[in-house]
Design an enzyme around this catalytic site. Structure first.
Site, PDB file in Angstrom:
ATOM      1  CD  GLU A 157     -38.302  50.791  32.014  1.00  0.00           C
ATOM      2  OE1 GLU A 157     -38.378  50.899  30.771  1.00  0.00           O
ATOM      3  OE2 GLU A 157     -38.921  49.946  32.657  1.00  0.00           O
ATOM      4  CG  ASP A 182     -28.548  55.820  21.093  1.00  0.00           C
ATOM      5  OD1 ASP A 182     -28.005  55.158  22.004  1.00  0.00           O
ATOM      6  OD2 ASP A 182     -29.565  56.520  21.298  1.00  0.00           O
ATOM      7  CE  LYS A 188     -31.908  55.181  23.149  1.00  0.00           C
ATOM      8  NZ  LYS A 188     -32.427  56.564  23.113  1.00  0.00           N
TER       9      LYS A 188
END
Length: 804
Positions: free
Chosen positions: A589, A662, A666
């Protein structure tokens, strides 16, 4: 009268024999009427059998024989046992000379263990001024001539016992040899496994005793063997029916035949601890106890035999043939299971009978092999039988599911007709783990979750402290015991099956050693650890290469490391295939929204069939802080960036954040949650670092931050009025196809928009769906910080711990 029976461990030299003498002396001083039944002292029976086997093979048994005599004679007058030792010596010499011995000779040898034990205790009691009488049960209990498993002849045995105890009564303590008897021809016989208990129950029956007290090395019957299950609980009371089930399914303390003489006269049986006489132990009576699961019982040293043959389908009498030839060879079958689609019959036998069983079956079905009606007889050694006494089949799914989750697949299982006992066969090397898994599931003790934590930096360290600070409360509220068995960094590890606690930093510094992931796996196997979770708080691509190895060896995965989910799509898909094959879970998560419930929400929407059309948001907490502050304050870009660095919002090398990689990772993770096949190199990323500053050392970049100011000042000033800068990721296009469009870029948005109102280091995600139209589902909150991310990892751990 009470019958007191003492086992071999209770009679061992030192604390054991002294405790036995004290218990008997106390009863005598209270003027209680008692008779004492003894097993061989220590491991006498096995040692005598070992010497006998060496003798028959012609091996040198002198050292074993001298050790036996020294142990048995160490506390006695040397003359007391001379005749017994001389008899044994003659038998061993004869067996070695002939190279053979009969079951009758074996009974004679083994009987002397009990004879020596009873003579020893009688002698020592007399030294304490107790009126003790050595009683050889071969003069009392008469049996048939089935050496090794003799059956008592009740009428004559009872008459002998009553006559003897009439002569020696009152203050006399009869010290009786257990296990042994004699035939009508006066040949020594033995009563079979745990026969000393049987001797004691026969005496209790013949003498109408008020109670049989069985003294052992444990405090009664437990919910499982306490030597295998640390959380096993003592059972206060059982019924004879339950005790009979326990005896039938392998509990060492009871003998299956022991219960019957007691049941016939409703004589209570109390299991007591020689080394803890104040403990009331377990009382077994005719009274019915509460229903429900009582204990897990184990039979070890078993072999599974399976006979298969398509040609046997619908043929009458196959089962009868199998069990007839086994019965003729005195081979007992413990468990039977049958399959019908391809005719097969599986059953368990003691390992020492397995070869014999397979041989007689091959001979019996020789013609069927020739006709190809039978095509295979398989023998699987090193298995154990676990029986759940009191288990209803309707609730068996709970312990069974717990086994499967821990990668233990029973080879065979069966339930009794009454439906109150379920038995299953597992591999012997899985027995310890299987018992602990099922015991935890059945008896409601705290479910122990064993955690191996890799990486103890900002996130990992915060997670460890959060777990340690919450362990007691979680156990109280949820019945879950979180046990950190491993903490590792890139070079060192500390392992502790009992749990690593608050001193973890000191332990890694002082006790940490080099390791491989294989070491952790082998440690868990060695200590039979169940409910394993590996937690990856590293940023290492190398460590993600071990995910498959961990999963295949029983670990679920929790990770704040994004790399595994952004490798090639083939790698992504392969990992999920391995997870499914091993029935393990992988939770991550925190890969996108730190502690925000983004991935779970997206999975639920997608699983429900919701058509997601677009995802857009501020994915990076560090870049959120950077542009929120830069847009709202009159400061240079380099000043705000330096503040973000000083506050720990960025990576040590802030180019990791400014590059946009990054955010790209995601965004890719979310795309793959929607079953899109995009690769990382397909994400269109706007790199915020000028070409000239992308290489070189971190210090060089930090010393040149001011060179960024002019470009970002221009971007800020060129915006429309009431607009602010946000660095966003966006997934769009036709998401029903194999791939979507993934973009990461700096944009200007209205200050009143959802993205424009984000404050501080918060992240925000807008999920657009067909059902919701232009009104997106918005998830917003803290998107950065070690404590927040650690809390999200902690949540993933608890979700895994609570499932199933």
């Amino acid at each position: 009268m009470k019958i007191l029976k003492f086992g071999g461990k209770s009679l061992a030299n030192g604390e054991g024999i002294n405790a036995v003498l004290s218990i008997i002396a106390e009863c005598a001083h209270k003027k209680e009427q008692i008779a004492v039944v003894l097993s061989g002292r220590g491991n006498a029976t096995n040692e005598l059998e070992k010497i006998l086997d060496k003798a028959v093979k012609g091996d040198d048994y002198k050292n074993d024989w001298e050790c036996f005599k020294t142990y048995q004679n160490i506390i006695l007058d040397e003359e007391l046992l001379v005749e017994d030792f001389q008899l044994l010596q003659r038998i061993f010499d004869g067996v070695q000379l002939l190279g053979d011995y009969s079951e009758r000779i074996k009974d004679q040898v083994l009987s002397l263990g009990e004879v020596i034990s009873a003579k020893t205790v009688t002698f020592l009691l007399k030294e304490r001024a107790i009126n003790a009488n050595y009683t050889d049960s071969r003069l009392l209990i008469k049996t048939d001539a089935r050496f090794g498993e003799a059956q008592p002849l009740d009428a004559i045995s009872k008459s002998n016992v009553l006559q003897h105890f009439k002569q020696y009564n009152g203050t006399t303590v009869n010290v009786v040899t257990g296990f042994i008897a004699s035939s009508v021809n006066n040949d020594t016989t033995t009563l079979g496994r745990n026969g000393s208990n049987y001797t004691a129950s026969l005496l209790a029956n013949y003498l109408d005793a008020e109670e049989l007290q069985n003294y052992t090395h444990v405090s009664g019957i437990y919910t499982a063997n306490p030597e295998l299950v640390a959380d096993a609980q003592q059972i206060d009371q059982l019924s004879f029916a339950e005790a009979n089930e326990l005896a039938s399914f392998g509990t060492d303390i009871l003998h299956a035949k022991t219960i019957i003489p007691l049941l016939n006269k409703s004589i209570p049986l109390r299991i007591l601890n020689t080394f803890d006489p104040s403990n009331k132990g377990t009382l077994i009576t005719a009274a019915q106890s509460n229903t429900g699961i009582k204990t897990l019982s184990v039979i070890e040293d078993m072999t599974l035999i399976n006979l298969e043959g398509r040609g046997l389908l619908h043929k009458v009498g196959v089962d009868a043939r199998i069990f007839k030839v086994l019965a003729a060879e005195n081979i007992s079958v413990s468990l039977v299971s049958q399959g019908s689609s391809e005719r097969s019959i599986g059953f368990a036998v003691k390992t020492n009978k397995a070869h014999q069983a397979a041989t007689v079956l091959e001979k019996e079905f020789e013609s069927d092999f020739y006709k190809r009606d039978v095509h295979k007889i398989t023998v699987e050694k090193d298995v154990s039988v676990i029986s759940i006494i009191g288990q209803q089949l309707s609730t068996f799914h709970k312990p069974y599911t717990a086994l499967i989750k821990n990668q233990i697949t029973p080879l065979l299982f069966s339930n009794t007709l009454a439906g109150s006992t379920v038995s299953l066969v597992v591999k012997s090397n899985e027995l310890h783990k299987a018992l602990n898994v099922m015991h935890s599931e059945i008896f409601g003790v705290a479910k122990k979750i064993n955690l191996a934590i890799f990486g103890h930096g900002l996130v990992g360290g915060a997670l460890i402290n959060q777990i340690l600070g919450s362990t007691k409360e979680i156990q109280k509220r949820k019945g879950i015991s979180l046990n950190i068995i491993a903490i590792a960094n890139s070079t060192k590890i500390v392992l502790d099956k009992h749990g690593i606690e608050e001193n973890w930093k000191t332990r890694i510094k002082n006790d940490g050693r080099s390791y491989s992931v294989t070491d952790v796996i082998e440690y868990a196997k060695k200590h039979h650890l169940a409910n394993l979770i590996a937690i990856d708080n590293t940023a290492s691509k190398i460590f993600t290469n071990h995910y498959e190895q961990l999963v295949c060896n029983g670990f679920d995965l929790v990770s704040s490391n994004k790399i595994a989910n952004t490798l090639s799509f083939d790698s992504y898909r392969k990992l999920r295939q391995i997870l499914e094959e091993n029935q393990k879970q992988y939770r991550y998560e925190t890969n996108v929204g730190a502690g925000l419930p983004l991935i779970d929400t997206l999975k639920l929407l997608h699983l429900s069939g919701e058509n997601i059309t677009r995802i857009k948001g501020v994915f990076s907490g560090s870049l959120s802080y950077l542009f929120n502050t830069y847009s709202s304050q009159d400061k240079s870009f380099s000043t705000v960036l330096q503040e973000a660095i000083d506050n720990g919002f960025t990576e040590p090398d802030p180019r990791e954040d400014l590059s946009g990689n990054d955010v790209g990772r995601k965004l890719l993770i979310l795309a793959r949650e929607l079953d899109l096949h995009n690769e990382l190199d397909e994400v269109l990323i706007e790199n915020l670092i000028p070409e000239s500053l992308r290489g070189g050392e971190v210090l060089d970049f930090l010393s040149n931050l001011h060179t960024l100011d002019a470009e970002f000042a221009k971007i800020k000033n060129d915006q429309k009025k009431e607009h602010v800068l946000r660095y966003v990721g966006e997934l769009h296009g036709d998401l029903s196809r194999e791939k979507g469009i993934l973009e990461v870029k700096l944009v200007s948005v209205p200050v009143q928009s959802a993205l424009g109102q984000v404050k501080g280091s918060d992240s925000i995600f807008e999920i657009f769906t067909e059902s919701y139209g232009d009104q997106p589902i918005v998830i917003q909150g803290a998107g950065a910080g070690a404590s927040v991310t650690a809390r999200g990892v902690f949540g993933d751990i608890l979700r895994l711990a609570e499932r199933g």
